[in-house]
Design an enzyme around this catalytic site. Structure first.
Site, PDB file in Angstrom:
ATOM      1  N   VAL A  36       2.918 -16.021  30.639  1.00 14.60           N
ATOM      2  CA  VAL A  36       3.656 -17.270  30.417  1.00 14.60           C
ATOM      3  C   VAL A  36       5.071 -16.971  29.945  1.00 14.60           C
ATOM      4  CG1 VAL A  36       3.739 -19.381  29.033  1.00 14.60           C
ATOM      5  CG2 VAL A  36       1.571 -18.590  29.976  1.00 14.60           C
ATOM      6  N   ALA A  37       5.216 -15.931  29.115  1.00 14.68           N
ATOM      7  CA  ALA A  37       6.542 -15.579  28.612  1.00 14.68           C
ATOM      8  C   ALA A  37       7.456 -15.107  29.731  1.00 14.68           C
ATOM      9  CB  ALA A  37       6.414 -14.489  27.544  1.00 14.68           C
ATOM     10  N   GLU A  84       9.094 -21.232  34.276  1.00 13.95           N
ATOM     11  CA  GLU A  84       8.545 -22.417  34.928  1.00 13.95           C
ATOM     12  C   GLU A  84       9.620 -23.365  35.448  1.00 13.95           C
ATOM     13  OE1 GLU A  84       7.693 -21.235  32.050  1.00 13.95           O
ATOM     14  OE2 GLU A  84       5.521 -20.985  31.905  1.00 13.95           O
ATOM     15  N   ASP A  93      37.784 -26.421  64.903  1.00 16.09           N
ATOM     16  CA  ASP A  93      38.392 -27.132  66.017  1.00 16.09           C
ATOM     17  C   ASP A  93      39.810 -27.524  65.622  1.00 16.09           C
ATOM     18  OD1 ASP A  93      38.703 -28.336  68.440  1.00 16.09           O
ATOM     19  OD2 ASP A  93      37.063 -29.771  68.214  1.00 16.09           O
TER      20      ASP A  93
END
Length: 914
Positions: A289-290, A294, A336
């Protein structure tokens, strides 16, 4: 339906330019058209006259592909870990983020295939044909080869056809890029040049602007020139953008680090710390998780989304989020000319007569001289521009003729469409082969022929010349003067039209233009110019400073394009002009050498295949290419380029569908503004990646200290406190960094290489080593000091029920608050890559200030609100301990400020040395 092969009984035209009787024989048809039943049989054999599309990829597979994107997989992992950690609501939120991002990306990828559907809009619903000897109206989709099609003014041509009678003016701009209508006649059977240049052929998707003719259909549906371009558009795939590729690399790197850290902790926790297997697995989840950011994917998506909204305010509508970043890495812009570099407003700038050269860009004389007045009258009479309410400034029609009408008004000749039509007795339409046009007009009972056209087309017909002293026969010296004047004006890239007149003898009107257009008196030459947009020169200069190469790719004449390129600064040393025919004759190796050896290039009279070749050659050399276009013929190249840029005002629906970005103002300067915005967005993506990565070190180090100490040092941080940092205090400042203003010198940097990684060793050293290392030292210092102040000694138990458990909760809270304090210093340090904070200003990003305020409020709620204390395991530390946190932001920012000062000093010495 679309047939893949044709039965032997189906008639096939080998060459639409072969003799008409042979073409009719090949198509098995006659002057009375097809029989209705035969047309029905051919409809079955050939298929409907529609633009079809190959079967696309299955939508559910595309959606699944978005759901298993590496970063999406990482978020799925984070959701699973959140479930394991007991935070189901968090897991649901992450899953929603994954699904929303997948659906959004899926919808964006469907835009490419819609280009072919937009092409179908160029086919009308009904068409007039001759069947069974009678004129009848049929659905355009039911046209077949061999049909005798009636083409009228104002109608869109709905199949490729060979004229058999009559003549029409056709707007071919959607296929060729030419702004002037082309005259097509059944009498012009010259087979030289390409099929699109054939003067007796008309093509599907073009518009008849004048005249009426009958034409023999020889190609329908996907066999037409329009269908060929549709097929090219389908065959050209879309590569992933640089950012998309980089995000995948980032995702795999993060996943590798997270999984490796989690697996490494299992033996450390089990054998070194003496933990049980269940406890070691729990802490391994904490390490994962560290390491998992997320908020990375939604932060990137939202940052790009904010870039899209900013570009929309600037006049650029981007249809794919990742295109914002691709713009920032652009190394070559193929632009163009008409309407993009120029204002698309042709005007007469000079008028040459044998007496003088009149400059209309300056104030004209109060009263024009006699010869100039005669030229103005002739130009106003030999003209088809429509003047609304007698006001030349509201004239409409061909830009060249509108320019002549306005010039005549400046010279004192009133322009009135109704009066011109009343006096006109006959008109010989502009013929691109003859390159001239003429009208027979009644002037007080006398008939006059007024003619205009290319100087080389008009001069041979002139036997006299008008001068201040009166008309006199053209002498050799006069022709030399005229040639010298034409050469000088042409050298400036101006469009030249010679104007002449002749008084016709009394009697019947001439039936043939050859009888009328002879023994003319030359009045002079009008030189026209489509002025460049005033803001383009500055935008071009910014491109040069930013190391972006500019190449003009246009359907217009090379001299005109080269002059515009010189005026706006694209060509500063004389551009090399390459025509479409010259490009077609080049091999791939020759084209590569041309692009490598000539930096200033103008490609004129380009075809769809030519634009594709240019884009492919540049991309093969490692360039990231932005290509502009507005016509149907530009669609394949717009899709092939890394960034296809279509014109919103003058562009066709096809070009807008095929492009990645649409300019609402058709302005080249908007492209440059988009490039700058893209660079800024990419910089900001790296800034919040730096910001997010920097917090991995202070989150991971506590677990390593716990494991390496064998449990003698209690765990400094809990899993839920990590989640509070990653999805609570970290998110808003990261989003705020996505809105960071452009760093000084942004457009003075060269474009980054295509292969450059968004995460480089320098970024990792700065994030994990400098910012993360300083933060980890400070955080662990705060944790240990709080434990020590509470009476803890190494090895003392701190679990639930022990005397030191409350002290341990205070210490973990200090770790949590220390990370938050270090985040503030990291956020301000991450705002610049090399510049000092003083240069960008402390308060220039107000959103970041609000993000920091939210971060502090959220952290305070986690620490001091009793319900959240129970969830996150926090306890307010003593006030004396909290005071230790005050210098943390300054120390983190200060360390990075010193590092950036050293980098600036080193780069400055390198610049001086270079």
């Amino acid at each position: 339906m679309t047939t893949t092969g044709e039965p032997a009984a189906v008639p096939v035209a080998r060459d639409p330019r072969e003799p008409l009787d042979r073409l009719m024989r090949d198509l098995r048809c006659g002057p009375d058209g097809l029989a209705a039943r035969e047309a029905g049989r051919r409809l079955v054999a050939y298929g409907t006259n529609e633009l079809t599309r190959r079967r696309g990829r299955q939508w559910w597979k595309e959606l699944v592909r978005q759901l298993v994107h590496p970063l999406a997989l990482l978020l799925w992992l984070a959701a699973g870990l959140a479930v394991v950690a007991g935070t189901v609501a968090l897991a649901v939120a992450i899953v929603v983020v994954v699904l929303v991002n997948a659906v959004f990306a899926f919808i964006q990828e469907q835009q490419a295939e819609r280009a072919v559907e937009a092409l179908a809009a160029y086919l009308p619903q009904r068409a007039d044909v001759v069947r069974d000897g009678a004129l009848t109206s049929v659905a355009a989709r039911d046209l077949v080869p061999g049909d005798l099609l009636v083409v009228r003014e104002g109608e869109r041509v709905c199949a490729d056809a060979r004229l058999v009678s009559g003549g029409v003016e056709v707007d071919l701009s959607t296929l060729t890029g030419e702004s002037m209508p082309a005259y097509r006649s059944a009498d012009q059977t010259d087979t030289r040049g390409s099929v699109l240049e054939a003067r007796d052929l008309v093509f599907s998707g073009t518009t008849c602007t004048a005249g009426e003719a009958r034409a023999l259909v020889f190609a329908t549906g996907m066999r037409t020139e329009l269908g060929r371009i549709a097929a090219l558009s389908q065959r050209v795939g879309r590569d992933v953008s640089p950012l998309e590729a980089q995000v995948k690399r980032v995702a795999w790197l993060i996943a590798l680090v997270a999984v490796a850290a989690g697996l490494a902790f299992l033996p450390l926790g089990t054998f070194a710390a003496g933990l049980g297997l269940a406890a070691a697995f729990t802490f391994a989840i904490g390490l994962l998780v560290a390491n998992v950011p997320e908020g990375l994917l939604p932060t990137i998506t939202l940052a790009l989304g904010m870039g899209v909204r900013e570009l929309a305010r600037c006049g650029a509508v981007v249809k794919r989020l990742s295109a914002v970043e691709t713009l920032g890495s652009t190394t070559v812009i193929c632009t163009d000319k008409t309407g993009t570099l120029t204002m698309n407003q042709m005007r007469v700038t000079r008028i040459w007569t044998p007496s003088r050269l009149l400059d209309l860009e300056r104030r004209p004389p109060p009263q024009a001289w006699p010869v100039e007045l005669r030229l103005a009258r002739a130009a106003a009479a030999c003209n088809n521009a429509t003047i609304r309410s007698g006001r030349p400034d509201e004239a409409s029609g061909d830009p060249t003729e509108v320019a002549l009408v306005r010039a005549a008004t400046i010279l004192g000749v009133p322009a009135d469409s109704a009066e011109r039509q009343r006096r006109q007795r006959r008109q010989f339409h502009f013929d691109p082969a003859l390159r001239r046009m003429s009208t027979v007009d009644d002037d007080g009972g006398a008939l006059w022929l007024h003619a205009k056209g290319a100087p080389e087309a008009i001069l041979p017909l002139c036997t006299a010349i008008a001068d201040a002293g009166g008309d006199h026969p053209i002498r050799a010296a006069d022709r030399e003067r005229i040639t010298a004047a034409v050469t000088q004006l042409a050298g400036h890239g101006l469009r030249l039209l010679a104007v002449a007149e002749r008084r016709l003898p009394a009697g019947p009107l001439p039936e043939r233009r050859e009888d009328a257009e002879q023994r003319l008196t030359l009045l002079g030459v009008a030189a026209m110019f489509d002025p460049p947009r005033p803001e383009v020169a500055d935008a071009v200069a910014r491109c040069h400073t930013a190391g972006i190469r500019l190449i003009v790719v246009t359907g217009d004449h090379g001299l005109t394009a080269a002059e515009i390129a010189r005026r706006v600064g694209i060509a500063t040393h004389g551009a090399t002009v390459v025509t479409g025919a010259e490009l077609d004759a080049m091999s791939e190796a020759e084209l590569d050498r041309l692009l490598a050896g000539h930096r200033e290039l103008v490609f004129a009279r380009t075809s769809p295949e030519a634009k594709l070749r240019i884009a492919d050659a540049l991309r093969a050399d490692g360039h990231i290419v932005a290509m502009t276009g507005d016509g149907v013929n530009d669609a394949p190249a717009l899709r092939r380029a890394d960034i296809g840029v279509a014109m919103g005002r003058s562009g066709t629906d096809v070009a807008r569908e095929a492009a990645t970005m649409v300019l609402t103002d058709d302005n080249f300067a908007t492209i440059v503004a988009a490039v700058q915005a893209g660079r800024r967005v990419y910089d900001n993506v790296r800034k919040f990646i730096l910001y997010i990565f920097a917090h991995a070190t202070p989150e991971v180090v506590p677990f390593l200290v716990f494991a390496l100490s064998g449990g003698a040092v209690p765990l400094p941080l809990t899993v839920l406190q990590i989640l509070a940092v990653d999805l609570g205090t970290e998110t808003l400042p990261a989003l705020a960094l996505g809105r960071e203003p452009a760093e000084p010198g942004l457009m003075r940097r060269p474009p980054r290489p295509r292969e450059e990684n968004v995460i480089q060793a320098r970024l990792l050293v700065r994030a994990w080593g400098l910012l993360g290392g300083v933060s980890a030292v400070l955080v662990m210092t705060g944790f240990l000091l709080t434990l020590h102040a509470g009476g803890w000694h190494p090895g003392d138990p701190t679990g639930p029920g022990t005397a030191l458990h409350h002290v341990w909760r205070q210490a973990t809270t200090m770790t949590f608050l220390g990370i938050v304090a270090c985040q503030i210093g990291t956020a301000f340090a991450a705002r610049t890559q090399t510049a000092s904070l003083r240069q960008v200003g402390v308060s220039s990003n107000r959103l970041l200030l609000w993000g920091v305020a939210f971060e502090l409020a959220f952290a305070a709620a986690v620490v001091w609100l009793p319900p959240l204390q129970g969830i996150f395991g926090t306890a307010p530390p003593p006030v004396g301990q909290l005071a230790l946190l005050l210098p943390f932001p300054v120390l983190v920012w200060g360390a990075d400020e010193l590092w950036r000062a050293r980098v600036r000093c080193r780069e400055g010495r390198a610049g001086v040395g270079g």
